[in-house]
Each structure stands twice: as C-alpha cells, then as structure tokens.
Design an enzyme around this catalytic site. Structure first.
Site, PDB file in Angstrom:
ATOM      1  CG  HIS A  45      -1.732   1.185   1.433  1.00 40.77           C
ATOM      2  ND1 HIS A  45      -3.081   1.223   1.157  1.00 40.77           N
ATOM      3  CD2 HIS A  45      -1.421   2.424   1.904  1.00 40.77           C
ATOM      4  CE1 HIS A  45      -3.556   2.423   1.444  1.00 40.77           C
ATOM      5  NE2 HIS A  45      -2.565   3.170   1.903  1.00 40.77           N
ATOM      6  CD  GLU A  46       1.910   3.450   3.610  1.00 39.45           C
ATOM      7  OE1 GLU A  46       2.200   4.562   3.113  1.00 39.45           O
ATOM      8  OE2 GLU A  46       0.837   3.233   4.192  1.00 39.45           O
ATOM      9  CD  GLU A  89      -4.812   6.260   2.319  1.00 39.67           C
ATOM     10  OE1 GLU A  89      -4.448   5.116   2.660  1.00 39.67           O
ATOM     11  OE2 GLU A  89      -4.004   7.165   2.042  1.00 39.67           O
ATOM     12  CG  HIS A 126       0.412   6.199  -0.713  1.00 40.13           C
ATOM     13  ND1 HIS A 126      -0.702   6.654  -1.381  1.00 40.13           N
ATOM     14  CD2 HIS A 126      -0.041   5.636   0.441  1.00 40.13           C
ATOM     15  CE1 HIS A 126      -1.787   6.387  -0.661  1.00 40.13           C
ATOM     16  NE2 HIS A 126      -1.410   5.766   0.435  1.00 40.13           N
TER      17      HIS A 126
END
Length: 694
Positions: free
Chosen positions: A170-171, A255, A174
């Site tokens: 997930h990070e 998100e 980003h």
C-alpha cells in the site's frame, strides 16, 4: 491509469491545491478586512463612518495575511526540503539499522527490499516509531529517490508477514504513483493557514496575561485589539478546518486506489484486508500519539487521529468500506493473473519459489533494466558484467592485486524474449512473479555479501569490487594502487572478499545488488560521501575509458544518493512537448539502437522503429540514419529529458522499448542502457521475467 497518468494526475492535483490555497487566503483577507472595519467603527477610532471602503486597511490586512500565511507555509516547506526523513524523525521514528538482531525488524526490512526489487524502485530507508503501539504506517518524500517508509511498533509486532506485506505494498503505491509530493505540500500549506489561528490565540493570551482583563475602563485600542484577536482565532480556525477538508478530500480516494494497488502488487487481497481487520479489533487501533500526528495524518495507512474528529474531517475512508471493497477483489485479481499474456516482458513460465528454484534459475530467468552506452564502435567492452569471478579453489586471501583474471565465463544467459507493447503499461506494476523473483534473489545472495550490505564499509567495498577490471590486469593494478592510497588495510581485505563474491554472480544480478547498497550508503556523512564519489571516479578513470557498466553504476548511485546529500531544488517541468526535446530523443534512440545490433541495417531499423513511435507526437521528420551518439551526448540528452512532462517521458520510454525490443530480445547491454534511461526519467520498472532464449 498507468505510471505516467498517475504522475500527470498528481501534477494537476498540486495545481488545484495551490488554487484552493490562494482562494482560502483571499477569503481570509476579505473576512479579516470586514471585521477590522467594524471593529474600528465600534472602537470609535475616527474613521469615516459613511464608507465601508477603507483601502488603507485593506492593504494592511492583505499584506499582513499574506505575510503570516506565507511565512508559515514557507518555513514549514523549507523544513521539509530534506524529504521523507524529516517527517519520519518529527514523528519519533528511529532509522532501522540493517545490522539489527530483532527478528521482526529483519522481517520488515526484507519485505521492503523485496517490494523495491520487484517494482524497480529504489530501496527506501525504514523508520520504526518505537513508542506507537497502534497499527499504522506511512510513506513520505518528494520523489521515489528520497522516499522513506515509517511503521509503528504495533505494526511490526501485531501483523503477520502477509499482512505486513499488504501494508508495505500500500505504501509503495503512494511512493510510485506520486502521492507523496502532494502530501508534503499539504503539510506546508496547512501550517500557513493554522498560523493565523495561532497568532490570534497568542494575542489573546498576551492581553489576558498582561492584566487587560482587570481594567475598569477599556480604551478603544484595547477593544480593537481584543476584537481582532478573537477574529484572527476564529477565521484562522475556519481556514484550518477548510484545509483539513481539503486534506480529507485528497486523501480518501488515494487510500482506495492504494488498497487496490496493494492487491494488484501482492495478488493477495486477504493480507491487507486482514491488516485492516486487526486495526478494527485492536484496542489502540491505528491511533498515533505523537503531537505531530495531526499535520501528517493524511500520510498514514490508517486513521491516525482516532475518534477526535468526525467523519467529515477523517483523512481515511471507514475501515468497513475499505474492507468491503477489498473483499470484492479476489475474483478480479484471479482473472487478471489468468489473462496476462505469457509472452510479455513481465511474465514468466518459470515458477519462482525459494524452496524449489535451483540456484541457476535466478541467473537465467530475469534481467534487470540497466544504463546508457554509445555505439559499439566507440564504447569499450564492459569489463565487469560478463566475467566470472574466482572459483572456490583459487580464491586469494591477500591483496586485490593478487586477484587473477578469471579464465571462465558464465553460461550465455544474455538473451531474453520480450514484448515492447507492455513496457509502458507495466511501469510501477508488481505481481507475484516479481515478488518471488525478488525473494529468491535475496535468498541466494552469498552470506558474505548479505553481511556486507548491512554496513557502509561493506556497501562501499561492493561498489569498488564491481568496478575492478577483471579483464585487464594492468588496469586492475592501477585501480589497486589507487585503493592503497585511500583505504585502510581492513577495508582492502573487505574489498578482496567482495570481489571474490560479486564476480561469481550472474551479470543480471549486478544492478539489483547496487540498489541494495543504497539504504546503507545514504547513512554516510557528507564528507565520506564526497570521498566515496572521488574514489569511484578514480577507479573508473584507471583505463582512460568510460564503459557501459561503469556509466550505469554511476547513474544509479548518483540519482539514488544525491537527494540525501544535496539541497538542490527539485527538477521543474520545462518541456511539455516532444518537439522541444526532439534532437535529444533521437540522440538517445541512436545510442540505444547501436546496442545489441551487429549490422548497420539492424541498427537503422531499430532506430527508425523507435523514432516512428515519437513521430506521431512531433512535426519533425525522421532521419534516415541514427545520429552520432556516445555516453557524454546520451547523458546530456537524458539530463534535458529529466525536466520533461510525464506524457513526454511516456512517449520516450515507449520509443526506447520499440528500439531495444524490435527483435523481441533483450541483451545485457540493451538492458543496461534501458536501465539508465528509465532511472534518469524517474520511472520504476520491474525486472524482465521470462524464459531464456535458446
């Protein structure tokens, strides 16, 4: 959206953010001006009661608001120039030492390294917030080259490997998709809006503490000051609330996209969904106690502020909604994996598992993208990427000068079939095969190499060892003489040992190993960093030529390390069309066409294949022959293209893919040239996976 579309989208959001910021300032100016005029009327200050238009007051208010907000935003923005590490330290993060003996921390570092190798992104530094028991994580930085990942102690201790991998994926989404830069700009903007509120509070506190509240008669000036202080406090808070709403609007959709990307990366929707479930059932949830958590709340994986704010200002969607969306993804992920063409550059017919894959499979099944070279007629043959190191029976125990020239070579694994149509669409994309490859690469590294990657001395020794010329003993002797002048005896022994190890490895693992040295090399002092670069230059110049492998290594090191040791401003976009960089594009394509092709006809055909991909975006005509190109000219052109808009870079990467992969094959040289081009343009690209060409 592909990688470049994400970059364009992030750029548009940044512009929108600036527009909203300007509008917020304008609204605050109008509000404060109106209150100031009313306050002066009430305080009987002698202004003209017949007109609400007071240009002198408007000018004063405008300059004051712009000055205060600008000072707050500028100060915070300057503080953040150091990139993600500044945010991590302010949140109480501790930089993880690669020599850690903590098994959970080692697991975290391995997950991050696997994700970086699989995506083609640099390995970020990792920070642990030891005093945060909530389950949370964040990514911060301006570019992929200065990004860091931070995790809470609760995240490290409470999540299993699959859940942790989902959070890290997930990070990485980003990091790859350009979300971080917007997030850091938001921190600076909100600080400016908040400063008006804080100023009003300080004025009220000053009046209160000075005894103004006990006066029996309040004069006009005090009354005006009190009214303005209350107004500043209220209006500043309104501006801050508007900023929070902006932050929430920007963050929530990101998100959802990052959750979906994490599933796409890992092919495991249950990992991240289970991590979210643990947050929901954990007493501390994802709450961050650090006072700086509010300004950075939109950076985190989960809601960092607990239940203090209503859903209106929450920076993240509700856990239930995120989990529900993730639960609908397994079938989609399965269909996606089944429908990927088996002939593309990023799929493989070989199953990579650490438990079953033989050692040789890693060398023959993958190729990492690597950096620029001139035409073969002007470029020395790379000296470190096609030769085997010493055998176990001939390993020396003495000085580097005793290292013999290897008399055997690796099996020919220099050819790989690939599809140019998939290169652009796969930028920034990870799948299970890439993760398996990354895990296998890390597992098969020699123990001595793994140990060296944990220290700055060992990491530097690996780089020096990669630069030693194992083809020409005279050149190697000059390199050794240079090392004697600057390195200690212990460092020389380490270099000897690393030379024994790295030159046994398949050339396709060379650049991933360089990438693995980056996190530790970022811990060098500025003085040591300068010495390190000088040593590299001396070793490269020992033979009077700059080879492809040497140039590639320098490109990787400079682009990955420079943001940590330089305060130079980030590159601004100055070229928005192919026409403005046409000659530079042709120069790069010309150099690329010369790599891996033995005849002029093949070179010309490859060059024109790439140029035709650019022609649709340009008014220029395609030359009948490639342009003269060498390493300096390619490097100069790449520097120009660094300031190109994402869509221009997309066209260039696409053209490079069609030039290099016209015949559907990727040689080591072609891969190295592509690596330097792609890295220079700021793009992460997964390693090629596929079946070795016959």
């Amino acid at each position: 959206m592909n990688f470049f579309e994400h970059q364009d989208n992030a750029r548009r959001k940044t512009i929108q953010l600036v527009i909203v910021f300007v509008l917020a300032i304008a609204l605050m100016i109008v509000s404060i001006y109106g209150i100031a005029v009313v306050a002066l009327l009430v305080s009987d200050s002698g202004i003209n009661r017949n007109s609400l238009w007071q240009p002198e007051i408007l000018l004063s208010v405008t300059l004051g608001v712009i000055g205060i907000v600008g000072m707050g935003s500028l100060t915070k923005t300057l503080q953040l120039r150091g990139g993600g590490k500044v945010v991590a330290i302010s949140l109480g993060g501790r930089l993880l030492d690669y020599q850690t003996q903590d098994e959970l921390e080692t697991r975290l570092l391995n997950v991050v390294k696997e994700m970086a190798i699989a995506s083609g992104a640099p390995v970020p530094q990792v920070y642990v917030m030891d005093y945060e028991s909530g389950i949370n994580a964040f990514a911060a930085g301006f570019t992929i080259n200065d990004a860091v990942i931070g995790v809470t102690r609760g995240c490290v201790e409470q999540l299993n490997r699959d859940e942790l991998q989902g959070v890290i994926a997930h990070e990485f989404s980003h990091i790859i998709n350009g979300d971080m830069r917007i997030s850091l700009r938001l921190i600076g903007i909100l600080q400016g809006l908040l400063l008006i509120h804080l100023l009003g509070r300080e004025i009220l506190h000053g009046i209160w503490s000075s005894g103004g509240r006990r006066r029996s008669r309040v004069d006009g000036k005090v009354a005006f000051t009190v009214i303005m202080a209350i107004a500043l406090t209220a209006i500043g808070f309104i501006g801050f609330i508007c900023g929070c709403m902006i932050k929430s609007a920007v963050s929530r959709q990101r998100e959802f996209l990052a959750d979906a990307s994490a599933v796409q990366f890992t092919r495991n929707p249950h990992g991240i969904a289970d991590a979210l479930r643990k947050i929901g059932g954990f007493p501390r949830g994802s709450t961050i106690r650090n006072p700086k958590a509010e300004e950075a709340s939109h950076l985190f994986f989960g809601e960092a502020l607990g239940s203090k704010f209503s859903n209106l200002f929450a920076t993240h969607p509700p856990l239930e909604e995120r989990i529900r969306r993730l639960e609908n993804l397994p079938d989609i992920a399965a269909v996606y994996s089944r429908t990927q063409p088996s002939s593309t550059a990023f799929t493989t017919s070989t199953a990579f598992t650490a438990s079953t894959a033989p050692t040789a499979s890693l060398a023959t099944a993958a190729v990492g993208f690597a950096g620029p070279t001139p035409p073969p007629s002007t470029t020395p043959t790379p000296t470190t990427n096609q030769n085997v190191g010493l055998t176990e029976e001939t390993q020396p125990t003495g000085h580097p000068s005793q290292l013999p020239t290897p008399n055997s070579q690796l099996p020919n694994s220099s050819m790989l079939y690939a599809n140019p149509e998939t290169v652009v669409t796969q930028l920034g994309i990870i799948d299970q095969a890439h993760l398996d490859y990354a895990r296998l690469l890390l597992a098969q590294l020699p123990d001595g190499l793994k140990s060296a990657l944990k220290t700055s001395v060992g990491a530097k020794a690996i780089i020096y060892a990669l630069l030693l010329d194992f083809k020409d003993k005279a050149v190697r002797d000059r390199q050794v003489t240079q090392l004697k002048q600057t390195e200690s005896s212990e460092a020389l022994k380490t270099i000897v040992h690393m030379a024994q190890l790295v030159h046994k490895l398949n050339p396709r693992t060379r650049l991933p190993i360089v990438e693995l040295t980056i996190p530790v090399l970022r811990n060098l002092t500025k003085v040591d960093y300068v010495r390190f670069l000088k040593q590299i230059q001396a070793l490269v110049q020992a033979d009077g030529h700059l080879s492809l492998s040497e140039y590639t290594l320098q490109v990787v090191l400079m682009l990955r390390l420079e943001p940590y040791f330089s305060t130079k401003p980030h590159t601004k976009i100055t070229h928005t069309s192919i026409d403005s960089v046409w000659e530079d594009c042709l120069t790069i394509l010309s150099g690329l066409a010369n790599v891996g092709h033995s005849s002029l006809d093949q070179t010309t055909e490859a060059f024109q294949a790439g140029a035709e991909r650019l022609a649709g975006s340009s008014k220029h005509e395609i030359p009948s022959q490639p342009l003269p190109a060498n390493i300096p000219s390619i490097g100069k052109s790449l520097k120009v293209l660094m300031s190109a808009a994402p869509k221009v870079k997309q066209s260039m990467v696409d053209a490079c893919a069609y030039t290099a992969l016209l015949d559907g094959e990727v040689t080591v040289k072609e891969a190295e040239l592509l690596r330097a081009i792609v890295i220079s343009l700021g793009c992460p690209i997964p390693p090629f996976l596929g079946k070795e060409a016959a």
